[in-house]
Write an enzyme that holds these catalytic residues in place. Structure first.
Site, PDB file in Angstrom:
ATOM      1  N   HIS A   1      51.980  40.918  30.812  1.00 30.16           N
ATOM      2  CA  HIS A   1      52.451  40.444  32.111  1.00 30.16           C
ATOM      3  C   HIS A   1      51.937  39.040  32.381  1.00 30.16           C
ATOM      4  CE1 HIS A   1      52.317  44.961  33.323  1.00 30.16           C
ATOM      5  NE2 HIS A   1      53.347  44.683  32.528  1.00 30.16           N
TER       6      HIS A   1
ATOM      7  N   TYR B   1      40.246  42.711  38.935  1.00 31.69           N
ATOM      8  CA  TYR B   1      40.628  41.313  38.781  1.00 31.69           C
ATOM      9  C   TYR B   1      40.903  40.651  40.120  1.00 31.69           C
ATOM     10  CZ  TYR B   1      45.454  43.249  38.545  1.00 31.69           C
ATOM     11  OH  TYR B   1      46.625  43.918  38.763  1.00 31.69           O
TER      12      TYR B   1
END
Length: 182
Positions: free
Chosen positions: A64, A131
């Site tokens: 991604h 993240y």
């Protein structure tokens, strides 16, 4: 460059390796210092969203590429990660780097906008993957490429990974950006 921030063969992709201090209670680790990261980058990184994914053994997520800068830190488990440069104006377009994260090697990665990243769980326990990103996700500007793209040829350490329907149908890089393969 800060002694705890290391460059890679792909411009802007950084490894953050602050020391771990262990004793009989467990450990303490600083994951990153914003001022030192920004100095290494040469621009501001202003995280606005903090994400947490949990993946079971055998799961593969990606490749991604969202329109944001990302600082990843896998907290638990063992995983193999790959980052592919799919920035059309980059001299390292199509190049990839791989990383292994486990209890002996727990570092963070800074992944700039335009790079596709992926990971697979290689151990026997779930991976908790945290993240920070500097833009809000809305899904409209997300790109993805096939995890098993033959032009990139990543040597994945697992066979028959568990993959989402979306990731099973991601285009190959030459389908996404045919102008780069003329």
């Amino acid at each position: 460059m800060d002694k705890y921030i290391k460059t890679t063969s792909i411009a802007g992709l950084l490894i953050l390796e602050w020391p771990t201090f262990e004793d009989e209670r467990g450990f303490f680790k600083e994951v990153f210092h914003l001022d030192e990261l920004q100095q290494a980058l040469g621009y501001e990184f202003k995280p606005v969203q903090w994400n947490h994914s949990k993946s079971k053994p055998g799961v593969l997520r990606g490749q991604h590429a969202e329109n944001w800068n990302k600082l990843i830190y896998p907290v638990t488990g063992e995983l193999f990660a790959s980052v592919v440069d799919i920035r059309v104006d980059s001299v390292t377009f199509g190049k990839y780097e791989t990383f292994t994260f486990n209890n002996e090697n727990r570092c963070a990665l800074f992944i700039p906008k335009g790079m596709a990243n992926s990971f697979c769980v290689t151990g026997k326990e779930d991976v908790n993957y945290l993240y920070l990103v500097d833009a809000y996700w809305d899904g409209s500007d997300t790109k993805a490429i096939a995890w098993d793209d033959p032009d990139i040829n990543i040597k994945w350490p697992i066979e028959n990974p568990i993959i989402s329907e979306r990731d099973k149908n991601n285009p190959k890089l030459r389908e996404l950006l045919p102008e780069k393969f003329k």
